[in-house]
Design an enzyme around this catalytic site. Structure first.
Site, PDB file in Angstrom:
ATOM      1  N   ASN A  10      -1.599  -2.684  13.516  1.00  0.00           N
ATOM      2  CA  ASN A  10      -3.067  -2.565  13.522  1.00  0.00           C
ATOM      3  C   ASN A  10      -3.538  -1.333  14.297  1.00  0.00           C
ATOM      4  O   ASN A  10      -4.409  -0.602  13.827  1.00  0.00           O
ATOM      5  CB  ASN A  10      -3.687  -3.831  14.115  1.00  0.00           C
ATOM      6  CG  ASN A  10      -3.365  -5.064  13.284  1.00  0.00           C
ATOM      7  OD1 ASN A  10      -2.846  -4.935  12.174  1.00  0.00           O
ATOM      8  ND2 ASN A  10      -3.667  -6.240  13.802  1.00  0.00           N
ATOM      9  N   GLN A  41      -7.093  -2.271   4.605  1.00  0.00           N
ATOM     10  CA  GLN A  41      -6.124  -1.499   3.835  1.00  0.00           C
ATOM     11  C   GLN A  41      -6.813  -0.794   2.654  1.00  0.00           C
ATOM     12  O   GLN A  41      -6.341   0.222   2.165  1.00  0.00           O
ATOM     13  CB  GLN A  41      -5.008  -2.423   3.337  1.00  0.00           C
ATOM     14  CG  GLN A  41      -3.906  -1.703   2.589  1.00  0.00           C
ATOM     15  CD  GLN A  41      -2.662  -2.554   2.469  1.00  0.00           C
ATOM     16  OE1 GLN A  41      -1.967  -2.809   3.458  1.00  0.00           O
ATOM     17  NE2 GLN A  41      -2.388  -3.035   1.278  1.00  0.00           N
ATOM     18  N   GLU A  96     -20.559  21.240 -14.091  1.00  0.00           N
ATOM     19  CA  GLU A  96     -20.902  19.911 -14.616  1.00  0.00           C
ATOM     20  C   GLU A  96     -20.000  18.831 -14.014  1.00  0.00           C
ATOM     21  O   GLU A  96     -20.461  17.755 -13.629  1.00  0.00           O
ATOM     22  CB  GLU A  96     -20.755  19.886 -16.140  1.00  0.00           C
ATOM     23  CG  GLU A  96     -21.833  20.671 -16.859  1.00  0.00           C
ATOM     24  CD  GLU A  96     -21.555  20.728 -18.347  1.00  0.00           C
ATOM     25  OE1 GLU A  96     -22.184  19.964 -19.086  1.00  0.00           O
ATOM     26  OE2 GLU A  96     -20.692  21.512 -18.768  1.00  0.00           O
ATOM     27  N   THR A 143     -41.355  25.157  -8.067  1.00  0.00           N
ATOM     28  CA  THR A 143     -41.592  23.799  -7.572  1.00  0.00           C
ATOM     29  C   THR A 143     -41.858  22.980  -8.824  1.00  0.00           C
ATOM     30  O   THR A 143     -42.465  23.490  -9.779  1.00  0.00           O
ATOM     31  CB  THR A 143     -42.796  23.723  -6.613  1.00  0.00           C
ATOM     32  OG1 THR A 143     -43.965  24.141  -7.304  1.00  0.00           O
ATOM     33  CG2 THR A 143     -42.615  24.596  -5.378  1.00  0.00           C
ATOM     34  N   HIS A 144     -41.382  21.767  -8.849  1.00  0.00           N
ATOM     35  CA  HIS A 144     -41.482  20.918 -10.057  1.00  0.00           C
ATOM     36  C   HIS A 144     -40.818  21.598 -11.259  1.00  0.00           C
ATOM     37  O   HIS A 144     -41.172  21.330 -12.400  1.00  0.00           O
ATOM     38  CB  HIS A 144     -42.935  20.582 -10.402  1.00  0.00           C
ATOM     39  CG  HIS A 144     -43.752  20.155  -9.221  1.00  0.00           C
ATOM     40  ND1 HIS A 144     -43.869  18.842  -8.822  1.00  0.00           N
ATOM     41  CD2 HIS A 144     -44.458  20.886  -8.318  1.00  0.00           C
ATOM     42  CE1 HIS A 144     -44.636  18.776  -7.738  1.00  0.00           C
ATOM     43  NE2 HIS A 144     -44.993  19.995  -7.415  1.00  0.00           N
ATOM     44  N   LYS A 179      -8.211   3.205   2.343  1.00  0.00           N
ATOM     45  CA  LYS A 179      -7.446   4.446   2.161  1.00  0.00           C
ATOM     46  C   LYS A 179      -7.745   5.176   0.865  1.00  0.00           C
ATOM     47  O   LYS A 179      -8.029   6.376   0.871  1.00  0.00           O
ATOM     48  CB  LYS A 179      -5.962   4.159   2.297  1.00  0.00           C
ATOM     49  CG  LYS A 179      -5.654   3.835   3.724  1.00  0.00           C
ATOM     50  CD  LYS A 179      -4.283   3.401   4.004  1.00  0.00           C
ATOM     51  CE  LYS A 179      -4.281   2.747   5.362  1.00  0.00           C
ATOM     52  NZ  LYS A 179      -5.166   1.558   5.452  1.00  0.00           N
ATOM     53  N   SER A 232       0.827  -1.217   0.000  1.00  0.00           N
ATOM     54  CA  SER A 232       0.000   0.000   0.000  1.00  0.00           C
ATOM     55  C   SER A 232       0.855   1.257   0.000  1.00  0.00           C
ATOM     56  O   SER A 232       0.329   2.369  -0.015  1.00  0.00           O
ATOM     57  CB  SER A 232      -0.911   0.004   1.233  1.00  0.00           C
ATOM     58  OG  SER A 232      -0.147  -0.160   2.414  1.00  0.00           O
ATOM     59  N   LYS A 276     -20.399  28.435 -28.332  1.00  0.00           N
ATOM     60  CA  LYS A 276     -20.626  27.765 -27.046  1.00  0.00           C
ATOM     61  C   LYS A 276     -19.699  28.247 -25.929  1.00  0.00           C
ATOM     62  O   LYS A 276     -18.524  28.523 -26.144  1.00  0.00           O
ATOM     63  CB  LYS A 276     -20.418  26.245 -27.196  1.00  0.00           C
ATOM     64  CG  LYS A 276     -21.458  25.538 -28.005  1.00  0.00           C
ATOM     65  CD  LYS A 276     -22.838  25.535 -27.350  1.00  0.00           C
ATOM     66  CE  LYS A 276     -22.926  24.577 -26.194  1.00  0.00           C
ATOM     67  NZ  LYS A 276     -22.879  23.173 -26.626  1.00  0.00           N
ATOM     68  N   SER A 333     -16.468  25.086 -27.290  1.00  0.00           N
ATOM     69  CA  SER A 333     -16.660  23.842 -28.027  1.00  0.00           C
ATOM     70  C   SER A 333     -15.716  23.836 -29.213  1.00  0.00           C
ATOM     71  O   SER A 333     -15.427  24.880 -29.798  1.00  0.00           O
ATOM     72  CB  SER A 333     -18.111  23.757 -28.501  1.00  0.00           C
ATOM     73  OG  SER A 333     -18.193  22.923 -29.637  1.00  0.00           O
TER      74      SER A 333
HETATM   75  N1  ARG Z   1      -1.082  -1.361   5.621  1.00  0.00           N
HETATM   76  C1  ARG Z   1      -1.960  -1.912   6.604  1.00  0.00           C
HETATM   77  C2  ARG Z   1      -3.313  -1.207   6.520  1.00  0.00           C
HETATM   78  O1  ARG Z   1      -3.416  -0.282   5.801  1.00  0.00           O
HETATM   79  C3  ARG Z   1      -1.379  -1.721   7.955  1.00  0.00           C
HETATM   80  C4  ARG Z   1      -1.810  -2.721   8.947  1.00  0.00           C
HETATM   81  C5  ARG Z   1      -1.330  -4.056   8.580  1.00  0.00           C
HETATM   82  N2  ARG Z   1      -1.445  -4.979   9.646  1.00  0.00           N
HETATM   83  C6  ARG Z   1      -1.290  -6.259   9.426  1.00  0.00           C
HETATM   84  N3  ARG Z   1      -1.370  -7.027  10.440  1.00  0.00           N
HETATM   85  N4  ARG Z   1      -1.058  -6.729   8.238  1.00  0.00           N
HETATM   86  O2  ARG Z   1      -4.270  -1.569   7.132  1.00  0.00           O
END
Ligand code: ARG
Length: 486
Positions: A119, A337, A305, A164-165, A340, A32, A298, A292
């Site tokens: 963790n 993971q 948009e 309205t509408h 993110k 990651s 245009k 355009s």
């Molecule tokens: N890169 C992991 C995440 O985004 C970090 C935690 C990973 N922990 C593990 N026991 N593999 O969640």
């Protein structure tokens, strides 16, 4: 400083237990670091708070702490200067920074992870990062509200048709219409503050899932990281299993962001309609539009948009995060993971959109004059003209008859006849003569023409939250106070 670095090779990161290295594909699949490296500042902040506490609890030495601080200062400089070498084989931001720390300061770097797991580390990092972003978004939301209030203040008496509408309903003040969006964005800001309070709690100290055997002082870490409530009390996640696996805060944030984008999208839709030739109510500055390649006449409202379109991706991120969580057993799973990228993209999309909208509505300060330029251009006469078509004051005539003693339902019916006649003649109600109007009801007198005027209609809606300019001005004053003190 030692030269040995147990995290140098991914295959060695987990000790001697493993008999073969990860394949290149699996490494790439599980890594990651190329997206979570943006958590680096939060990661270092969290590590320093943890190390400070470990030293205070005599779990590591003062010298170890000093080494860790020195190493982290170096790493901060290297990342800021773009010199840090992120390694795919070290999987994520956490292992990359820890490995480099150990390379720089030796054993102290290896002691940093005492009483900690990735963790609880990653859960802490994401919360710290998001807290910072929520603060930035709040500021942008405030700027957008300011811009809207400023334009509204110039248009308390500008009359447009209210719909309205999407059918002409009753005349409203353009300022009033804009303030409807200010209300929406104000609620968005409230929601973000509520999400911030639940985000600002400390998972660290939960270790992998069950807590740790070391005598950690979690409240100290929380205070160091500013994870405190309004009274300064440390905010610590109270169940280790929940702490490492909870991503409610990310879902809640994305949900609040989705609502905010939804509001932006509704505003976009209106801007697009208002600037179409058939309406011609407004113009946005050329820098927010494109031409355009084939039709020379245009000018397309690309920014609104796109904002309307980007709302879809944020809605998608919300669905993604919810689905990510729905079948996860306790406690941490690698699924997390995947939280993110949707979260990061939600933040990026929302920030860019808010920034661009504040400028598109309110304009930019010209440094030479200090005045704002290049915001919305409002075509008052087109708005007024549109409001005078479509029998926008028909309700006013009905209310007038009610005040003369008719039951509302009868008044409604009487006015329907009048509208039908006026439509047949191709004129507005106010263009009928007194005699013509009296044919519908004898109670109608000369004062009806004030009632049938757009301005009269507007002024008459003088209840709290109504569109009368006096009410709109009061709301503007309230918003200005609120936005200054928030
Ligand atoms: N890169 C992991 C995440 O985004 C970090 C935690 C990973 N922990 C593990 N026991 N593999 O969640």
């Amino acid at each position: 400083m030692t030269s040995s670095n147990s995290l140098d090779r991914k295959s060695q990161a987990w000790s001697a237990l493993f008999s073969e290295p990860m394949s290149e594909l699996v490494q790439r699949y599980t890594a990651s670091v190329f997206f979570d490296q943006r958590l680096w500042r939060a990661d270092i902040q969290g590590s320093l708070a943890h190390a400070d506490m470990l030293a205070a609890q005599a779990i590591i030495s003062a010298q170890d702490l000093a080494d860790i601080q020195r190493g982290m200062a170096q790493i901060t400089q290297d990342i800021e200067a773009g010199r840090f070498e992120w390694k795919l084989e070290l999987e994520d931001v956490h292992l990359n920074i820890e490995a480099r720390l150990t390379q720089l300061v030796g054993d102290a770097g290896k002691r940093l992870h005492t009483g900690r797991s990735r963790n609880d580390q990653v859960a802490t990092d994401v919360r710290l990062w998001l807290r910072h972003e929520i603060d930035a978004i709040s500021e942008l939301l405030r700027s957008l509200q300011f811009a809207l209030v400023e334009v509204a203040a110039q248009h308390t008496d500008t009359i447009m048709p209210g719909f309205t509408h999407l059918q002409v309903a009753q005349p409203v003040s353009f300022g009033h219409h804009l303030l409807a969006y200010v209300e929406m964005f104000a609620r968005d800001q409230e929601r973000l503050q509520e999400v911030r309070a639940r985000t600002n709690r400390l998972p660290l100290g939960s270790a992998a899932l069950a807590g740790t055997t070391y005598a950690l002082d979690r409240e100290r870490v929380a205070r160091t990281l500013g994870m405190v409530d309004a009274h300064g009390a440390a905010q610590v996640c109270q169940n280790s299993l929940d702490a490492v696996s909870d991503r409610d805060f990310a879902i809640e944030f994305t949900s609040a962001a989705t609502l905010c984008m939804l509001h932006i999208s509704r505003l976009s839709e209106e801007l697009i309609i208002w600037m179409s030739q058939n309406f011609g109510f407004i113009q946005i500055a050329d820098r927010f539009t494109t031409g355009s390649s084939i039709m020379p006449q245009k000018k397309n409202p690309d920014v609104p948009e796109l904002a309307r379109g980007k709302t879809g991706r944020v809605v998608g991120h919300l669905m993604g995060l919810i689905t990510l969580m729905k079948a996860q057993p306790l406690a941490y799973n690698k699924d997390n993971q995947e939280d993110k990228e949707p979260l990061f993209d939600t933040v990026d999309t929302l920030k860019d959109t808010l920034r661009i909208f504040a400028e598109m509505i309110g304009g930019q300060v010209n440094p030479a004059t200090g005045a704002k330029e290049g915001g919305l251009t409002v075509n008052k006469s087109r708005m007024q003209e549109a409001a005078s078509k479509g029998y926008a004051t028909a309700t006013d005539l009905a209310d007038y008859l009610v005040k003369k003693g008719l039951p509302f339902r009868d008044a409604h019916e009487t006015v329907a006849h009048a509208v039908k006649t006026a439509q047949g003649l191709g004129v507005d109600l106010s263009a009928l003569t007194l005699a013509q109007l009296q044919a519908f009801h004898p109670a109608i007198e000369q004062d009806v023409f004030e009632v049938l005027s757009l301005q009269g209609s507007l002024n008459a809606r003088n209840t709290l939250g109504g569109t009368a300019p006096a009410q709109v001005k009061a709301q503007i004053a309230r918003h200005q106070r609120r936005l200054h003190t928030d």
